[in-house]
Design a protein around this motif. Structure first.
Motif, PDB file in Angstrom:
ATOM      1  N   THR A   1      52.498  64.635  46.617  1.00  0.00           N
ATOM      2  CA  THR A   1      53.907  64.245  46.603  1.00  0.00           C
ATOM      3  C   THR A   1      54.206  63.388  45.381  1.00  0.00           C
ATOM      4  OG1 THR A   1      53.821  64.258  49.010  1.00  0.00           O
ATOM      5  CG2 THR A   1      55.756  63.233  48.009  1.00  0.00           C
ATOM      6  N   TRP A   2      53.288  62.462  45.093  1.00  0.00           N
ATOM      7  CA  TRP A   2      53.464  61.614  43.907  1.00  0.00           C
ATOM      8  C   TRP A   2      53.539  62.471  42.643  1.00  0.00           C
ATOM      9  CZ3 TRP A   2      53.503  56.144  43.058  1.00  0.00           C
ATOM     10  CH2 TRP A   2      53.451  55.782  41.706  1.00  0.00           C
ATOM     11  N   LEU A   3      52.616  63.420  42.501  1.00  0.00           N
ATOM     12  CA  LEU A   3      52.578  64.243  41.278  1.00  0.00           C
ATOM     13  C   LEU A   3      53.827  65.115  41.151  1.00  0.00           C
ATOM     14  CD1 LEU A   3      48.828  65.364  41.142  1.00  0.00           C
ATOM     15  CD2 LEU A   3      49.990  63.722  39.648  1.00  0.00           C
ATOM     16  N   ARG A   4      54.346  65.571  42.274  1.00  0.00           N
ATOM     17  CA  ARG A   4      55.563  66.376  42.255  1.00  0.00           C
ATOM     18  C   ARG A   4      56.761  65.536  41.798  1.00  0.00           C
ATOM     19  NH1 ARG A   4      55.247  68.451  47.786  1.00  0.00           N
ATOM     20  NH2 ARG A   4      53.321  69.561  47.338  1.00  0.00           N
ATOM     21  N   ARG A   5      56.831  64.326  42.285  1.00  0.00           N
ATOM     22  CA  ARG A   5      57.969  63.457  41.957  1.00  0.00           C
ATOM     23  C   ARG A   5      57.774  62.726  40.625  1.00  0.00           C
ATOM     24  NH1 ARG A   5      60.860  61.533  46.421  1.00  0.00           N
ATOM     25  NH2 ARG A   5      62.330  60.780  44.868  1.00  0.00           N
ATOM     26  N   ILE A   6      56.529  62.301  40.369  1.00  0.00           N
ATOM     27  CA  ILE A   6      56.247  61.462  39.202  1.00  0.00           C
ATOM     28  C   ILE A   6      55.071  62.068  38.431  1.00  0.00           C
ATOM     29  CG2 ILE A   6      55.758  59.098  38.418  1.00  0.00           C
ATOM     30  CD1 ILE A   6      56.753  58.067  41.121  1.00  0.00           C
ATOM     31  N   PRO A   7      55.337  63.138  37.681  1.00  0.00           N
ATOM     32  CA  PRO A   7      54.211  63.807  37.013  1.00  0.00           C
ATOM     33  C   PRO A   7      53.607  62.996  35.859  1.00  0.00           C
ATOM     34  CG  PRO A   7      56.298  64.922  36.531  1.00  0.00           C
ATOM     35  CD  PRO A   7      56.606  63.866  37.539  1.00  0.00           C
ATOM     36  N   ASN A   8      54.417  62.125  35.250  1.00  0.00           N
ATOM     37  CA  ASN A   8      53.909  61.329  34.131  1.00  0.00           C
ATOM     38  C   ASN A   8      53.937  59.858  34.484  1.00  0.00           C
ATOM     39  OD1 ASN A   8      53.491  63.407  32.110  1.00  0.00           O
ATOM     40  ND2 ASN A   8      55.712  63.684  32.270  1.00  0.00           N
TER      41      ASN A   8
ATOM     42  N   THR B   1      41.224  51.589  54.504  1.00  0.00           N
ATOM     43  CA  THR B   1      40.318  52.588  53.944  1.00  0.00           C
ATOM     44  C   THR B   1      41.093  53.646  53.155  1.00  0.00           C
ATOM     45  OG1 THR B   1      40.527  53.686  56.059  1.00  0.00           O
ATOM     46  CG2 THR B   1      38.617  52.299  55.754  1.00  0.00           C
ATOM     47  N   THR B   2      42.079  54.232  53.837  1.00  0.00           N
ATOM     48  CA  THR B   2      42.859  55.301  53.208  1.00  0.00           C
ATOM     49  C   THR B   2      43.699  54.741  52.063  1.00  0.00           C
ATOM     50  OG1 THR B   2      42.991  56.200  55.430  1.00  0.00           O
ATOM     51  CG2 THR B   2      44.302  57.289  53.753  1.00  0.00           C
ATOM     52  N   TRP B   3      44.246  53.554  52.288  1.00  0.00           N
ATOM     53  CA  TRP B   3      44.995  52.840  51.247  1.00  0.00           C
ATOM     54  C   TRP B   3      44.123  52.725  49.988  1.00  0.00           C
ATOM     55  CZ3 TRP B   3      45.856  46.942  52.550  1.00  0.00           C
ATOM     56  CH2 TRP B   3      46.387  46.269  51.448  1.00  0.00           C
ATOM     57  N   SER B   4      42.855  52.380  50.181  1.00  0.00           N
ATOM     58  CA  SER B   4      41.941  52.223  49.047  1.00  0.00           C
ATOM     59  C   SER B   4      41.716  53.537  48.309  1.00  0.00           C
ATOM     60  CB  SER B   4      40.593  51.691  49.542  1.00  0.00           C
ATOM     61  OG  SER B   4      40.751  50.413  50.102  1.00  0.00           O
ATOM     62  N   ALA B   5      41.507  54.605  49.062  1.00  0.00           N
ATOM     63  CA  ALA B   5      41.233  55.905  48.435  1.00  0.00           C
ATOM     64  C   ALA B   5      42.456  56.418  47.676  1.00  0.00           C
ATOM     65  CB  ALA B   5      40.797  56.916  49.496  1.00  0.00           C
ATOM     66  N   ILE B   6      43.639  56.224  48.256  1.00  0.00           N
ATOM     67  CA  ILE B   6      44.865  56.671  47.588  1.00  0.00           C
ATOM     68  C   ILE B   6      45.053  55.890  46.279  1.00  0.00           C
ATOM     69  CG2 ILE B   6      47.395  56.773  47.730  1.00  0.00           C
ATOM     70  CD1 ILE B   6      47.039  57.001  50.838  1.00  0.00           C
ATOM     71  N   GLY B   7      44.886  54.580  46.345  1.00  0.00           N
ATOM     72  CA  GLY B   7      45.078  53.744  45.164  1.00  0.00           C
ATOM     73  C   GLY B   7      44.081  54.078  44.057  1.00  0.00           C
ATOM     74  N   ALA B   8      42.812  54.237  44.421  1.00  0.00           N
ATOM     75  CA  ALA B   8      41.795  54.537  43.407  1.00  0.00           C
ATOM     76  C   ALA B   8      42.058  55.895  42.766  1.00  0.00           C
ATOM     77  CB  ALA B   8      40.396  54.494  44.042  1.00  0.00           C
ATOM     78  N   SER B   9      42.528  56.858  43.563  1.00  0.00           N
ATOM     79  CA  SER B   9      42.816  58.186  43.015  1.00  0.00           C
ATOM     80  C   SER B   9      44.001  58.121  42.052  1.00  0.00           C
ATOM     81  CB  SER B   9      43.120  59.170  44.149  1.00  0.00           C
ATOM     82  OG  SER B   9      42.057  59.182  45.076  1.00  0.00           O
ATOM     83  N   LEU B  10      45.035  57.372  42.407  1.00  0.00           N
ATOM     84  CA  LEU B  10      46.192  57.225  41.508  1.00  0.00           C
ATOM     85  C   LEU B  10      45.785  56.496  40.227  1.00  0.00           C
ATOM     86  CD1 LEU B  10      49.119  56.391  43.975  1.00  0.00           C
ATOM     87  CD2 LEU B  10      48.878  58.452  42.550  1.00  0.00           C
ATOM     88  N   LEU B  11      44.918  55.501  40.364  1.00  0.00           N
ATOM     89  CA  LEU B  11      44.431  54.797  39.173  1.00  0.00           C
ATOM     90  C   LEU B  11      43.701  55.771  38.241  1.00  0.00           C
ATOM     91  CD1 LEU B  11      43.722  52.305  37.460  1.00  0.00           C
ATOM     92  CD2 LEU B  11      41.833  51.840  39.040  1.00  0.00           C
ATOM     93  N   HIS B  12      42.875  56.620  38.824  1.00  0.00           N
ATOM     94  CA  HIS B  12      42.170  57.609  38.004  1.00  0.00           C
ATOM     95  C   HIS B  12      43.161  58.534  37.286  1.00  0.00           C
ATOM     96  CE1 HIS B  12      39.173  60.515  36.711  1.00  0.00           C
ATOM     97  NE2 HIS B  12      40.009  61.442  37.105  1.00  0.00           N
ATOM     98  N   LEU B  13      44.151  59.017  38.024  1.00  0.00           N
ATOM     99  CA  LEU B  13      45.101  59.959  37.416  1.00  0.00           C
ATOM    100  C   LEU B  13      45.980  59.275  36.364  1.00  0.00           C
ATOM    101  CD1 LEU B  13      46.022  61.982  40.623  1.00  0.00           C
ATOM    102  CD2 LEU B  13      44.652  62.778  38.675  1.00  0.00           C
ATOM    103  N   ALA B  14      46.245  57.978  36.559  1.00  0.00           N
ATOM    104  CA  ALA B  14      47.048  57.241  35.572  1.00  0.00           C
ATOM    105  C   ALA B  14      46.277  57.069  34.264  1.00  0.00           C
ATOM    106  CB  ALA B  14      47.439  55.871  36.131  1.00  0.00           C
ATOM    107  N   THR B  15      44.958  57.007  34.364  1.00  0.00           N
ATOM    108  CA  THR B  15      44.145  56.716  33.178  1.00  0.00           C
ATOM    109  C   THR B  15      43.414  57.949  32.649  1.00  0.00           C
ATOM    110  OG1 THR B  15      42.412  55.955  34.704  1.00  0.00           O
ATOM    111  CG2 THR B  15      43.821  54.271  33.732  1.00  0.00           C
ATOM    112  N   HIS B  16      43.592  59.103  33.300  1.00  0.00           N
ATOM    113  CA  HIS B  16      42.960  60.355  32.849  1.00  0.00           C
ATOM    114  C   HIS B  16      44.007  61.458  32.791  1.00  0.00           C
ATOM    115  CE1 HIS B  16      39.590  57.897  34.202  1.00  0.00           C
ATOM    116  NE2 HIS B  16      38.829  58.614  33.395  1.00  0.00           N
ATOM    117  N   PRO B  17      44.820  61.449  31.713  1.00  0.00           N
ATOM    118  CA  PRO B  17      45.941  62.404  31.630  1.00  0.00           C
ATOM    119  C   PRO B  17      45.500  63.868  31.693  1.00  0.00           C
ATOM    120  CG  PRO B  17      45.727  61.058  29.607  1.00  0.00           C
ATOM    121  CD  PRO B  17      44.795  60.489  30.613  1.00  0.00           C
TER     122      PRO B  17
END
Lengths: 400, 64
Positions: free
Chosen positions: A364-371, A243-259
């Motif tokens: 943590t991801w955004l701090r380490r990998i902002p782009n 469940t949590t794995w899914s939410a984390i992945g979908a959120s990262l996908l959104h941020l990767a495609t919505h700069p």
């Protein structure tokens, strides 16, 4: 397995349809407008209410809607008839109430807060493993491991068995709609695996959930029996991971495609709290199920004892009657009464933990990998069944 | 304005405490109660309204 294509979503709904797995929200949006309580004769007959208010009414009505069936499958028997008891989620009051009370303290906000620095370290360690490469599969290399590491540590079992957990989750949750003779064998395999750990804890108590369960007493003073302890552990292991794995992945996908959203979250880090709720609303992974145990009517549809009901919380979370611009991610949405974690007596026991894990892994991801960018939209794959999230998510970023 | 949490409805979502930590106490099981029995300061009223509006169980009542 080849299944006949869906002829009409209102009367022949199938949550395993490949197009639906790809984009369930187009279907839900039409159903909410045109036929808010859909039905299918597949899976031995299932109702699919899609509006927020109907979903909330059913989730609050445990007198008529039992949790003995939380997974809709091709089998005529309910999962509990086949031996799948994972208390409290598969149970009804009064037993549900008593066993849930034993578990609430181990997932309280105070306990979860203590796990925040640990979770941040885990996320950083995972990023260390791939940041030099300049690319990763954020679902397989990152999102899935954070919840596995946290829940195994809380339970008191090794995280090195993560491949087995993933196999069990896949068979039990993602493939269960097509339940063959062997699907529910996974339960007994998990039970056998966990039984060894429970015995080990009985001999050597420690500060973790398994020991807590061994020491716990029900209101009448009795200790939990082994099948109850194993059932609870199965629930925490399965429900705590994909469940949590899914939410984390979908959120990262959104941020990767919505700069724009990505930049905004970096420039305004305090938005992470409302952003986390918004990700949970828009990308809610979990659809629960119920079984009708007393005839009733929902949205004009007569539901009879024995009927199955899917509860697609992801659809309710995009109901325009409740949410303004429901399909848009609005990072600072102030009023957000979403039910990604369900409502009523079965509110996700781990909701505080899941939301902390989601927030910390994104921060943590955004701090380490902002782009970062999505390298190939066609390579993204989604899990089918009652938990939906990306299972392949290739991201690229400037190597550290 | 006064806050009341309907303890029969509260299911421990913890949304109120996240939005308005000063206005709600959370017990060991995760259930909420109002932290202040008396009238809220005008500055807290916005937070109280947000907490009520975000409660998935509609368990928070605000009385003027």
């Amino acid at each position: 397995m080849n299944r006949p294509p869906v002829t009409d979503w209102a009367t022949d709904f199938d949550h395993l349809d490949p197009g639906f797995v790809e984009d369930p929200h187009a279907v839900y949006s039409r159903l909410r407008d045109e036929c808010p309580v859909a039905h299918t004769d597949r899976y031995h007959g299932v109702w699919i209410p899609t509006r927020y208010e109907d979903l909330a009414a059913i989730a609050h009505d445990h007198q008529r809607f039992s949790s003995r069936t939380i997974l809709v499958t091709d089998r005529a028997e309910s999962p509990t008839d086949l031996g799948f008891h994972a208390p409290p989620i598969t149970e009804d009051p009064p037993y549900h109430t008593d066993i849930r009370r034993l578990l609430l303290p181990v997932f309280s906000p105070a306990v979860v807060a203590a796990y925040e620095p640990i979770t941040e370290t885990m996320a950083n360690d995972l990023i260390d493993g791939f940041i030099d490469r300049g690319e990763c599969d954020a679902a397989a290399d990152y999102a899935q491991h954070v919840p596995i590491k946290v829940i195994t540590r809380m339970l008191g079992i090794p995280d090195s068995d993560h491949a087995r957990f993933r196999d069990w989750i896949h068979r039990l949750i993602e493939e269960s709609p097509l339940a063959g003779e062997t699907t529910f064998d996974a339960i007994f395999e998990i039970g056998g695996y966990l039984a060894g750990h429970v015995e080990d804890h009985r001999a050597t108590p420690r500060d973790d959930i398994i020991t807590h369960l061994l020491d716990a007493r029900m209101p009448d003073g009795r200790a939990l029996e082994d099948p109850e302890i194993l059932g609870v552990c199965i629930l925490l292991l399965l429900a705590g991971i994909d469940t949590t794995w899914s939410a984390i992945g979908a959120s990262l996908l959104h941020l990767a495609t919505h700069p724009d959203d990505r930049r905004r979250l970096i420039e305004e880090p305090d938005l992470i709290h409302s952003a986390t709720e918004e990700f949970l609303r828009v990308f809610a992974p979990v659809t629960m199920a119920r079984e009708v145990i007393e005839d009733t009517v929902i949205g004009g549809c007569p539901m009879r004892t024995g009927d199955r009901v899917l509860l697609p919380f992801p659809s309710g979370n995009r109901d325009p009657a409740v949410f303004d611009q429901p399909d848009r991610v609005i990072l600072d949405r102030e009023v957000n009464r979403h039910f990604a974690f369900g409502v009523g007596i079965h509110r996700c026991l781990g909701s505080n933990l899941a939301r902390m894990e989601l927030r910390v892994t994104i921060q943590t991801w955004l701090r380490r990998i902002p782009n970062f960018t999505l390298t190939d939209p066609d390579a993204v794959t989604w899990s089918a069944g009652q938990v939906r999230g990306p299972r392949t998510l290739p991201l690229a970023f400037p190597p550290a | 304005m006064k806050i009341t949490v309907d303890t029969d409805r509260c299911q421990g979502h913890n949304r109120c405490h996240a939005v308005a930590p000063d206005l709600f106490d959370i017990d060991d099981l995760g259930y909420a109660t109002a932290a202040t029995a008396g009238d809220l300061s005008p500055g807290s009223e916005h937070s109280a309204r947000l907490a009520a509006a975000n409660c998935p169980e509609r368990a928070i009542r605000l009385d003027d």
